[in-house]
Design a protein around this motif. Structure first.
Motif, PDB file in Angstrom:
ATOM      1  N   PHE A 158       0.849  -1.196   0.000  1.00 14.69           N
ATOM      2  CA  PHE A 158       0.000   0.000   0.000  1.00 14.69           C
ATOM      3  C   PHE A 158       0.881   1.241   0.000  1.00 14.69           C
ATOM      4  N   ASP A 159       0.608   2.189  -0.892  1.00  9.31           N
ATOM      5  CA  ASP A 159       1.329   3.466  -0.873  1.00  9.31           C
ATOM      6  C   ASP A 159       0.359   4.579  -0.495  1.00  9.31           C
ATOM      7  N   GLU A 160       0.378   4.959   0.765  1.00 13.38           N
ATOM      8  CA  GLU A 160      -0.493   6.010   1.299  1.00 13.38           C
ATOM      9  C   GLU A 160      -1.924   5.881   0.769  1.00 13.38           C
ATOM     10  N   PRO A 161      -2.579   4.765   1.009  1.00 13.29           N
ATOM     11  CA  PRO A 161      -3.880   4.536   0.376  1.00 13.29           C
ATOM     12  C   PRO A 161      -4.987   5.438   0.907  1.00 13.29           C
ATOM     13  N   LEU A 162      -4.804   6.042   2.073  1.00 15.33           N
ATOM     14  CA  LEU A 162      -5.903   6.789   2.687  1.00 15.33           C
ATOM     15  C   LEU A 162      -5.693   8.294   2.649  1.00 15.33           C
ATOM     16  N   SER A 163      -4.599   8.749   2.034  1.00 14.35           N
ATOM     17  CA  SER A 163      -4.226  10.159   2.203  1.00 14.35           C
ATOM     18  C   SER A 163      -5.200  11.133   1.543  1.00 14.35           C
ATOM     19  N   ASN A 164      -6.013  10.681   0.600  1.00 16.69           N
ATOM     20  CA  ASN A 164      -6.968  11.601  -0.038  1.00 16.69           C
ATOM     21  C   ASN A 164      -8.353  11.582   0.598  1.00 16.69           C
ATOM     22  N   LEU A 165      -8.530  10.796   1.670  1.00 14.12           N
ATOM     23  CA  LEU A 165      -9.869  10.653   2.247  1.00 14.12           C
ATOM     24  C   LEU A 165     -10.065  11.621   3.407  1.00 14.12           C
ATOM     25  N   ASP A 166     -11.343  11.919   3.706  1.00 14.45           N
ATOM     26  CA  ASP A 166     -11.593  12.764   4.872  1.00 14.45           C
ATOM     27  C   ASP A 166     -11.370  11.953   6.151  1.00 14.45           C
ATOM     28  N   ALA A 167     -11.281  12.669   7.281  1.00 11.55           N
ATOM     29  CA  ALA A 167     -10.848  12.044   8.536  1.00 11.55           C
ATOM     30  C   ALA A 167     -11.754  10.879   8.949  1.00 11.55           C
ATOM     31  N   LYS A 168     -13.057  11.028   8.747  1.00 18.52           N
ATOM     32  CA  LYS A 168     -13.995   9.999   9.198  1.00 18.52           C
ATOM     33  C   LYS A 168     -13.802   8.706   8.401  1.00 18.52           C
ATOM     34  N   LEU A 169     -13.777   8.861   7.082  1.00 19.55           N
ATOM     35  CA  LEU A 169     -13.606   7.692   6.227  1.00 19.55           C
ATOM     36  C   LEU A 169     -12.230   7.053   6.458  1.00 19.55           C
ATOM     37  N   ARG A 170     -11.226   7.899   6.682  1.00 21.99           N
ATOM     38  CA  ARG A 170      -9.881   7.401   6.939  1.00 21.99           C
ATOM     39  C   ARG A 170      -9.874   6.481   8.158  1.00 21.99           C
ATOM     40  N   GLY A 171     -10.580   6.913   9.206  1.00 25.84           N
ATOM     41  CA  GLY A 171     -10.677   6.112  10.426  1.00 25.84           C
ATOM     42  C   GLY A 171     -11.330   4.770  10.167  1.00 25.84           C
ATOM     43  N   GLN A 172     -12.424   4.794   9.400  1.00 29.18           N
ATOM     44  CA  GLN A 172     -13.135   3.544   9.080  1.00 29.18           C
ATOM     45  C   GLN A 172     -12.243   2.603   8.282  1.00 29.18           C
ATOM     46  N   MET A 173     -11.554   3.182   7.296  1.00 31.64           N
ATOM     47  CA  MET A 173     -10.737   2.363   6.408  1.00 31.64           C
ATOM     48  C   MET A 173      -9.553   1.748   7.142  1.00 31.64           C
ATOM     49  N   ARG A 174      -9.017   2.518   8.077  1.00 29.00           N
ATOM     50  CA  ARG A 174      -7.921   2.017   8.891  1.00 29.00           C
ATOM     51  C   ARG A 174      -8.336   0.736   9.604  1.00 29.00           C
ATOM     52  N   THR A 175      -9.499   0.805  10.231  1.00 25.30           N
ATOM     53  CA  THR A 175     -10.023  -0.355  10.950  1.00 25.30           C
ATOM     54  C   THR A 175     -10.218  -1.524   9.994  1.00 25.30           C
ATOM     55  N   GLU A 176     -10.784  -1.200   8.836  1.00 21.87           N
ATOM     56  CA  GLU A 176     -11.080  -2.216   7.823  1.00 21.87           C
ATOM     57  C   GLU A 176      -9.796  -2.927   7.331  1.00 21.87           C
ATOM     58  N   ILE A 177      -8.794  -2.137   7.033  1.00 21.80           N
ATOM     59  CA  ILE A 177      -7.552  -2.709   6.519  1.00 21.80           C
ATOM     60  C   ILE A 177      -6.882  -3.589   7.577  1.00 21.80           C
ATOM     61  N   ALA A 178      -6.853  -3.089   8.812  1.00 22.50           N
ATOM     62  CA  ALA A 178      -6.222  -3.855   9.890  1.00 22.50           C
ATOM     63  C   ALA A 178      -6.944  -5.193  10.093  1.00 22.50           C
ATOM     64  N   ARG A 179      -8.279  -5.141  10.076  1.00 25.59           N
ATOM     65  CA  ARG A 179      -9.091  -6.338  10.292  1.00 25.59           C
ATOM     66  C   ARG A 179      -8.842  -7.367   9.175  1.00 25.59           C
ATOM     67  N   LEU A 180      -8.869  -6.857   7.947  1.00 21.37           N
ATOM     68  CA  LEU A 180      -8.685  -7.751   6.800  1.00 21.37           C
ATOM     69  C   LEU A 180      -7.310  -8.382   6.782  1.00 21.37           C
ATOM     70  N   GLN A 181      -6.302  -7.555   7.081  1.00 21.39           N
ATOM     71  CA  GLN A 181      -4.940  -8.085   7.033  1.00 21.39           C
ATOM     72  C   GLN A 181      -4.790  -9.211   8.047  1.00 21.39           C
ATOM     73  N   ARG A 182      -5.373  -9.030   9.231  1.00 19.55           N
ATOM     74  CA  ARG A 182      -5.252 -10.076  10.270  1.00 19.55           C
ATOM     75  C   ARG A 182      -5.990 -11.325   9.838  1.00 19.55           C
ATOM     76  N   ARG A 183      -7.131 -11.115   9.224  1.00 18.53           N
ATOM     77  CA  ARG A 183      -7.943 -12.253   8.805  1.00 18.53           C
ATOM     78  C   ARG A 183      -7.245 -13.054   7.707  1.00 18.53           C
ATOM     79  N   LEU A 184      -6.655 -12.327   6.763  1.00 16.25           N
ATOM     80  CA  LEU A 184      -6.016 -13.001   5.627  1.00 16.25           C
ATOM     81  C   LEU A 184      -4.613 -13.476   5.973  1.00 16.25           C
ATOM     82  N   GLY A 185      -3.984 -12.806   6.932  1.00 15.82           N
ATOM     83  CA  GLY A 185      -2.619 -13.151   7.309  1.00 15.82           C
ATOM     84  C   GLY A 185      -1.637 -13.008   6.167  1.00 15.82           C
ATOM     85  N   ILE A 186      -1.878 -12.040   5.274  1.00 10.49           N
ATOM     86  CA  ILE A 186      -1.003 -11.877   4.121  1.00 10.49           C
ATOM     87  C   ILE A 186       0.056 -10.802   4.411  1.00 10.49           C
TER      88      ILE A 186
END
Ligand code: ADP
Ligand code: ADP
Length: 226
Positions: A158-186
């Motif tokens: 990932f190269d700064e995937p959230l830098s163009n998003l507003d603060a609220k969406l950025r927060g949601q996406m952060r959670t989403e990415i962390a959750r997915l990465q743990r689930r996939l273990g990639i």
């Protein structure tokens, strides 16, 4: 999935100070590594050398135990997740996820199985017939990751995937990415200059400064420093 080992990696553009100056870093299979540091410290250059979009001046890049210095990006089987997710607006979620398999001329029944497996993991099964425009930002991110999963990529970059998003969406996406990465273990390498992302997302954080590693530590170790 694969480990990523960098051994004495140097990148010089022209004859100035090296953009990346003798970096050695081992990223374990399944690990989530953050690359953080001020603008110009070499984060993007390092990421592009992992993907193969930038030649390495000297040193070795080893992915899954294999030296890849001379391998083209398409032969490294890594998946770069872009800022805008690069989804095809005219295609359904199903076809967006299936796209790499279609390119590889995978038989329809296998495409169907792999897309539905990915959709299950990503909780997208109810949205497979929708178009990207009708999805939330988080769902679009999941479609982009679905495309990477069906390819059975060795790692996500990932190269700064959230830098163009507003603060609220950025927060949601952060959670989403962390959750997915743990689930996939990639294995994941994530470039950011955002302190919150650096402190919340990864297993370890690699702090770069002027092309060198200043420190590699867990978020907790960094946080507890005076
Ligand atoms: P970051 O991603 O941390 O902002 P970069 O990897 O983009 O840092 O850049 C590291 C250094 O290399 C900077 O000094 C930048 O100006 C330089 N640089 C990056 N790309 C090029 C290029 N294509 N040609 C010349 N210099 C470059
Ligand atoms: P980023 O920080 O996301 O890499 P930049 O604006 O630094 O974005 O760079 C955009 C593009 O310009 C990249 O392809 C990079 O390689 C190139 N670039 C960056 N710095 C230089 C430089 N000093 N000379 C030439 N090209 C550069």
């Amino acid at each position: 999935m694969a480990s990523i080992e960098m051994k004495n990696i140097v990148k010089k553009y022209g004859d100035g100070f090296p953009a990346v100056n003798d970096i050695s870093l081992d990223i374990a299979d399944g690990e989530f590594m953050i690359l953080v540091g001020p603008s110009g410290c070499g984060k993007s250059t390092l990421l592009r050398m992992i993907v193969g979009l930038e030649d390495i001046t000297s040193g070795d890049m080893i992915i899954g135990g294999e030296r890849v210095n001379d391998k083209a990006p398409r032969d490294r089987n890594l998946s770069m997740v872009f800022q805008n997710y690069a989804l095809y607006p005219h295609m359904s979620v199903y076809e967006n996820i299936a796209f790499p398999l279609r390119l590889a001329k995978t038989p329809d029944d296998k495409v169907d199985r792999l897309v539905k497996e990915a959709a299950d993991v990503l909780e997208l099964h109810e949205h497979l017939e929708r178009k990207p425009a009708n999805l939330s930002g988080g769902q679009r991110q999941r479609v982009a990751m679905g495309r990477a999963i069906v390819r059975q990529a060795e790692a996500f970059l990932f190269d700064e995937p959230l830098s163009n998003l507003d603060a609220k969406l950025r927060g949601q996406m952060r959670t989403e990415i962390a959750r997915l990465q743990r689930r996939l273990g990639i294995t994941t390498v994530y470039v950011t200059h955002d302190q919150t992302e650096a402190m919340t997302l990864g297993d370890r954080v690699c702090v770069l400064r002027k092309g060198s590693i200043q420190q590699v530590a867990s978020p907790r170790e960094l946080y507890e420093q005076p």
